[in-house]
Scaffold this motif. Structure first.
Motif, PDB file in Angstrom:
ATOM      1  N   LYS A  91       0.818  -1.212   0.000  1.00 37.86           N
ATOM      2  CA  LYS A  91       0.000   0.000   0.000  1.00 37.86           C
ATOM      3  C   LYS A  91       0.853   1.264   0.000  1.00 37.86           C
ATOM      4  O   LYS A  91       0.660   2.168  -0.818  1.00 37.86           O
ATOM      5  CB  LYS A  91      -0.928   0.006   1.236  1.00 37.86           C
ATOM      6  CG  LYS A  91      -1.803  -1.227   1.373  1.00 37.86           C
ATOM      7  CD  LYS A  91      -2.723  -1.149   2.576  1.00 37.86           C
ATOM      8  CE  LYS A  91      -2.007  -1.202   3.921  1.00 37.86           C
ATOM      9  NZ  LYS A  91      -1.393  -2.512   4.231  1.00 37.86           N
ATOM     10  N   THR A  92       1.800   1.303   0.938  1.00 39.82           N
ATOM     11  CA  THR A  92       2.643   2.498   1.037  1.00 39.82           C
ATOM     12  C   THR A  92       3.494   2.668  -0.223  1.00 39.82           C
ATOM     13  O   THR A  92       3.679   3.788  -0.713  1.00 39.82           O
ATOM     14  CB  THR A  92       3.537   2.412   2.288  1.00 39.82           C
ATOM     15  OG1 THR A  92       2.696   2.285   3.429  1.00 39.82           O
ATOM     16  CG2 THR A  92       4.415   3.637   2.435  1.00 39.82           C
ATOM     17  N   THR A  93       3.972   1.558  -0.736  1.00 39.24           N
ATOM     18  CA  THR A  93       4.766   1.633  -1.966  1.00 39.24           C
ATOM     19  C   THR A  93       3.915   2.227  -3.100  1.00 39.24           C
ATOM     20  O   THR A  93       4.390   3.053  -3.875  1.00 39.24           O
ATOM     21  CB  THR A  93       5.258   0.224  -2.349  1.00 39.24           C
ATOM     22  OG1 THR A  93       5.930  -0.342  -1.229  1.00 39.24           O
ATOM     23  CG2 THR A  93       6.191   0.274  -3.538  1.00 39.24           C
ATOM     24  N   PRO A 152       1.457  10.904   5.394  1.00 35.40           N
ATOM     25  CA  PRO A 152       2.213   9.655   5.384  1.00 35.40           C
ATOM     26  C   PRO A 152       1.857   8.767   6.571  1.00 35.40           C
ATOM     27  O   PRO A 152       1.377   9.244   7.601  1.00 35.40           O
ATOM     28  CB  PRO A 152       3.669  10.115   5.479  1.00 35.40           C
ATOM     29  CG  PRO A 152       3.660  11.524   5.034  1.00 35.40           C
ATOM     30  CD  PRO A 152       2.332  12.073   5.464  1.00 35.40           C
ATOM     31  N   GLN A 153       2.111   7.492   6.376  1.00 32.85           N
ATOM     32  CA  GLN A 153       1.807   6.503   7.407  1.00 32.85           C
ATOM     33  C   GLN A 153       2.546   6.816   8.703  1.00 32.85           C
ATOM     34  O   GLN A 153       1.961   6.788   9.779  1.00 32.85           O
ATOM     35  CB  GLN A 153       2.206   5.118   6.896  1.00 32.85           C
ATOM     36  CG  GLN A 153       1.980   4.014   7.898  1.00 32.85           C
ATOM     37  CD  GLN A 153       2.248   2.648   7.275  1.00 32.85           C
ATOM     38  OE1 GLN A 153       2.595   2.536   6.106  1.00 32.85           O
ATOM     39  NE2 GLN A 153       2.061   1.601   8.058  1.00 32.85           N
ATOM     40  N   SER A 154       3.864   7.119   8.573  1.00 36.55           N
ATOM     41  CA  SER A 154       4.586   7.526   9.771  1.00 36.55           C
ATOM     42  C   SER A 154       4.412   9.035   9.896  1.00 36.55           C
ATOM     43  O   SER A 154       4.514   9.754   8.918  1.00 36.55           O
ATOM     44  CB  SER A 154       6.063   7.160   9.644  1.00 36.55           C
ATOM     45  OG  SER A 154       6.569   7.643   8.424  1.00 36.55           O
ATOM     46  N   LEU A 202      -4.340   9.299   2.216  1.00 40.85           N
ATOM     47  CA  LEU A 202      -4.202   9.007   3.641  1.00 40.85           C
ATOM     48  C   LEU A 202      -3.678   7.587   3.801  1.00 40.85           C
ATOM     49  O   LEU A 202      -4.356   6.630   3.446  1.00 40.85           O
ATOM     50  CB  LEU A 202      -5.565   9.128   4.339  1.00 40.85           C
ATOM     51  CG  LEU A 202      -6.240  10.506   4.243  1.00 40.85           C
ATOM     52  CD1 LEU A 202      -7.666  10.442   4.774  1.00 40.85           C
ATOM     53  CD2 LEU A 202      -5.436  11.533   5.005  1.00 40.85           C
ATOM     54  N   ASP A 203      -2.454   7.497   4.333  1.00 40.77           N
ATOM     55  CA  ASP A 203      -1.850   6.170   4.482  1.00 40.77           C
ATOM     56  C   ASP A 203      -2.018   5.714   5.927  1.00 40.77           C
ATOM     57  O   ASP A 203      -1.319   6.176   6.818  1.00 40.77           O
ATOM     58  CB  ASP A 203      -0.357   6.235   4.097  1.00 40.77           C
ATOM     59  CG  ASP A 203       0.225   4.855   3.849  1.00 40.77           C
ATOM     60  OD1 ASP A 203      -0.499   3.860   4.063  1.00 40.77           O
ATOM     61  OD2 ASP A 203       1.400   4.776   3.442  1.00 40.77           O
ATOM     62  N   GLU A 204      -2.966   4.821   6.128  1.00 40.46           N
ATOM     63  CA  GLU A 204      -3.283   4.304   7.458  1.00 40.46           C
ATOM     64  C   GLU A 204      -3.357   5.425   8.486  1.00 40.46           C
ATOM     65  O   GLU A 204      -2.571   5.463   9.438  1.00 40.46           O
ATOM     66  CB  GLU A 204      -2.253   3.245   7.866  1.00 40.46           C
ATOM     67  CG  GLU A 204      -2.097   2.197   6.783  1.00 40.46           C
ATOM     68  CD  GLU A 204      -1.646   0.839   7.307  1.00 40.46           C
ATOM     69  OE1 GLU A 204      -1.813   0.589   8.506  1.00 40.46           O
ATOM     70  OE2 GLU A 204      -1.152   0.042   6.508  1.00 40.46           O
ATOM     71  N   PRO A 205      -4.324   6.319   8.333  1.00 42.27           N
ATOM     72  CA  PRO A 205      -4.358   7.511   9.201  1.00 42.27           C
ATOM     73  C   PRO A 205      -4.792   7.224  10.630  1.00 42.27           C
ATOM     74  O   PRO A 205      -4.687   8.109  11.469  1.00 42.27           O
ATOM     75  CB  PRO A 205      -5.372   8.414   8.500  1.00 42.27           C
ATOM     76  CG  PRO A 205      -6.242   7.493   7.747  1.00 42.27           C
ATOM     77  CD  PRO A 205      -5.396   6.328   7.337  1.00 42.27           C
TER      78      PRO A 205
END
Ligand SMILES: Nc1ncnc2c1ncn2[C@@H]1O[C@H](COP(=O)(O)OP(=O)(O)OP(=O)(O)O)[C@@H](O)[C@H]1O
Ligand SMILES: [Mg+2]
Lengths: 308, 440
Positions: free
Chosen positions: A45-47, A92-94, A168-171
């Motif tokens: 997903k993030t990629t 970003p996720q982080s 939104l990456d895993e918000p």
């Protein structure tokens, strides 16, 4: 009415060394839609998001962002171009914020990077603080914020320049249920305003609640892509009815095996079946019907459960 | 450009809030500068308070010259040693004595006489100790003043002198007759007075008060002997000779430590952007990689300049006297360019804060140790001196010292500054190149 496509990913492929992180991904997102990318850890997903924003160059395939309309400033193209990047906001996720800057300073700094200044910058900073409901904490450094507040800030900063598309990456990672609800509500407000959103998660209930259409990913591959009800209809299988029976007339033909007084059966029309049995004089002590959800979709697609 | 400035402002703000970073950039260097300055100054002023070592060459060997030397010996601040001309000169050159003094033949005849040519005393002073030299001159005048008293109290000496002067007067044809008459009358009354003093002295012994040495009367003509040229300006002693404050060595060193603090701090900050995830946002924003690293470079440059300015101001307040401010500006800019380049290079040799921080400080330490950040290059053994040429720290300190106390000409500044700027440009190029290639 079909909205124009604002994101289009064709044949995306990315590998790290010999490991293929994303393997031939195709999808499109319509303007104003909320698109979910659902998959377990390491699904890619993030990629995928990194390729959508131009942080990573795909080994193969292409990304086009923007629909060339006036809303997109007439822009459509590869997100390595600055003009295309302006259309995108990323959380970003982080967490990616300056802990030693205040909420306001973080927003101001990133706003300036997008060319905002003066009254317009102030206006957007205020909007974003209100969006994150952190106006009263705006002069505090982020190092004093709770995890949930930082998550909200992470999204607010993504919105500072009024993007057309929000990624939104895993918000909601590491956020308590209350803050999660809070985040859901603010995302729903953005949806109402017509923002296009790409939302990645490994929580199926989030995808189910927020997304118009969902792509299910595993091992870098797209397994299915459709609206939630249709995914369930196609891959979710039947509802499962579990019940404990009281009185059972002799002639009644049961839809499944009886284990003592416990009956369990599958059906695509569970309520009708229960009503029919009831009409035949079957008495139910307890009854539970579990409908298929994205979890069952994932299970049927991969043979595994979504959450490890 | 605007974005580079915004990035730099953000970094400066972050730095200002990072107590540990700020300490290494300013607090630590200031402490070092003060500490080593005081240590050096302590030994210097200690020597000053001890007896001032003076070598005297007495070519006159008269009563008067001996009396003069006795009176100097009686002075608690001075330690006198009688030497031959050459050994006296050597002892000053080598820094063993503060000064040498030569009393030429004929000193005794004119010393302590209030008229005519005052005696000439040749004085050679270690140029690095001009303050002590001024003090010594005062002591010399005091001793000569005592000779004046001696003269008046010793009728024989005085009569001798009067006779001799009369003789000279008679021999001298160039003096007009009226003057000659006036002078003879003067000598006559002087002879009278001297005899009276002699009579008084034989009558009572307690009338030994010395006549006031009138102010404004020149007792002695002090000629300076040049001993500085004899010192090889490249020798350690020759370099030390140019020092004019105890902060001269410690403050340029302190500046470099501050600069190294900046290098370490900013090198880490790029890795920090990665680990805290903000690099993602920067890269996603319409900001080029060049702008990202240029922003860091600008912030680092500004900080380095601020460190040098702050330490200069502090040094000047404490008594450091930079010889040339324009050259100091040149040195500061060259040092900044150099170490910004080194920072950019260090920032890309690792991706985590630990990696960059660790290797950054390690490289800093080696550069500082080799380049005279700890032990000044001039005190190093020869092989270390030549090794030090490899360290940018050496050239940084040299250029700062060149402007502050080494009295460098512009031409002499060119080499260290060019080396610094060259190293800086190489560092910037490598840093930018590698940074552009990382993270795809
Ligand atoms: N920089 C990298 N170098 C090497 N491998 C990587 C890198 N980034 C990701 N991967 C690998 O690529 C795969 C996909 O990772 P990705 O981060 O896209 O997954 P994800 O779906 O976002 O997972 P998660 O839900 O845990 O965030 C994983 O197997 C991961 O190990
Ligand atoms: Mg991820």
């Amino acid at each position: 009415m079909e909205n124009p496509l604002i994101v289009s990913a064709q044949g995306l492929r990315k590998s790290y060394g010999s490991h293929i992180a994303v393997d031939g991904l195709n999808f499109e997102i319509q303007r104003g839609a909320t698109f979910g990318l659902l998959g377990p850890n390491g699904a890619g997903k993030t990629t995928t998001i990194s390729m959508l924003v131009g942080l990573l160059h795909p080994d193969e395939g292409s990304v086009i962002v923007g629909d060339g309309s006036s809303k997109s400033n007439g822009t459509a193209g590869n997100p390595v171009d600055d003009s295309v990047r302006r259309l995108i906001g990323v959380a970003p996720q982080s967490l990616s914020l300056y802990d030693e800057l205040t909420a306001k300073e973080n927003l101001e700094f990133f706003g300036q990077l997008y060319g905002l200044s003066g009254g317009r910058l102030r206006e957007r900073v205020q909007w974003s603080l209100a969006f994150a409901e952190l106006e009263d904490r705006q002069k505090d450094r982020l190092s004093t914020f709770s995890g949930g507040m930082k998550r909200r800030m992470n999204i607010a900063v993504a919105m500072i320049h009024e993007p057309e598309i929000l990624l939104l990456d895993e918000p909601t990672v590491g956020v308590d249920p209350q803050s999660r609800n809070h985040i859901f509500e603010s995302i729903q407000r953005l949806q109402k305003e017509g923002l296009t959103i790409l939302y990645t998660t490994h929580y199926m209930e989030e995808a189910q609640r927020l997304c118009d259409s969902v792509a299910i990913m595993d091992h870098g591959k797209l397994l299915a892509l459709d609206s939630v009800p249709r995914l369930i209809a196609q891959h979710g299988g039947c509802s499962v009815v579990t019940c404990e029976l009281g009185r059972l007339p002799e002639q009644v033909e049961l839809p499944g095996q009886l284990d003592g007084t416990l009956l369990r059966f599958e059906s695509d029309r569970p309520l009708e079946k229960v009503a029919e049995l009831s009409g035949q004089g079957v008495q139910f002590r307890t009854l539970s019907i579990s409908q298929p959800d994205l979890e069952s979709v994932f299970l049927s697609l991969t043979g595994r459960s979504l959450r490890d | 450009m605007n974005r580079i400035v915004k990035m730099a402002i953000k970094d400066l703000r972050l730095l200002a809030r990072d107590r540990m970073g700020a300490f290494f950039i300013l607090g630590f260097p200031i402490l070092m500068g003060l500490f080593f300055g005081l240590v050096m100054g302590g030994s210097n002023s200690g020597e000053g308070r001890a007896k001032m070592q003076v070598a005297i060459v007495d070519n006159d060997n008269s009563d008067m010259s001996r009396k003069f030397i006795e009176s100097l010996k009686a002075n608690e601040s001075i330690a006198v040693s009688m030497e031959e001309l050459e050994s006296a000169r050597e002892s000053v050159r080598k820094g063993k004595r503060v000064a040498m003094m030569v009393l030429d033949e004929g000193f005794g005849e004119s010393a302590g006489v209030l008229w005519g040519q005052p005696p000439t005393i040749k004085l050679g002073v270690d140029p690095s100790r001009s303050a002590e030299a001024a003090m010594l001159q005062g002591f010399i005048m005091e001793s000569i003043g005592q000779l004046v008293g001696e003269r008046f109290q010793d009728p024989d000496l005085m009569r001798n002198f009067i006779d001799k002067s009369r003789q000279e007067l008679a021999d001298n044809q160039s003096i007009s007759s009226t003057n000659r008459m006036l002078m003879q009358a003067f000598f006559g009354s002087l002879e009278q007075m001297t005899e009276n003093i002699g009579a008084l002295q034989t009558q009572s012994d307690d009338s030994s008060q010395a006549p006031n040495a009138g102010k404004g009367i020149q007792f002695a003509n002090i000629e300076s002997l040049d001993v500085s040229r004899a010192v090889d300006p490249d020798s350690t002693a020759g370099q030390i000779a140019k020092l004019n404050s105890k902060w001269d060595i410690s403050f340029p060193q302190a500046m470099i430590w501050g600069v190294l603090g900046c290098v370490a701090g900013f090198a880490i900050s790029i890795a920090k952007e990665r680990t805290q995830g903000t690099m993602t946002r920067l890269r996603v924003a319409p900001v080029s990689k060049f702008e990202i690293i240029a922003g860091k470079a600008l912030a680092c440059f500004i900080t380095v300049v601020l460190v040098i300015v702050t330490l200069t101001v502090l040094g000047v307040l404490l008594g450091m006297q930079p010889k040339s401010y324009p050259l100091l500006v040149l040195a500061a800019i060259s040092v900044s360019v150099c170490f910004v380049g080194i920072m950019m290079f260090l920032s890309v040799i690792g991706t985590t804060e630990q990696a960059v921080g660790g290797s950054g400080w390690a490289i800093n330490m080696v550069m500082a140790m080799l380049g005279g950040g700890m032990i000044p290059v001039m005190f190093m053994p020869a092989f270390m001196k030549s090794l030090s040429n490899l360290s940018p720290v050496k050239w940084g300190i040299l250029s700062l010292e060149g402007a502050i106390w080494r009295e460098f000409s512009f031409a002499e500044m060119v080499m260290p500054c060019l080396i610094l700027i060259g190293v800086g440009i190489i560092g910037m190029s490598i840093g930018t190149l590698i940074f552009r290639r990382t993270d795809a």
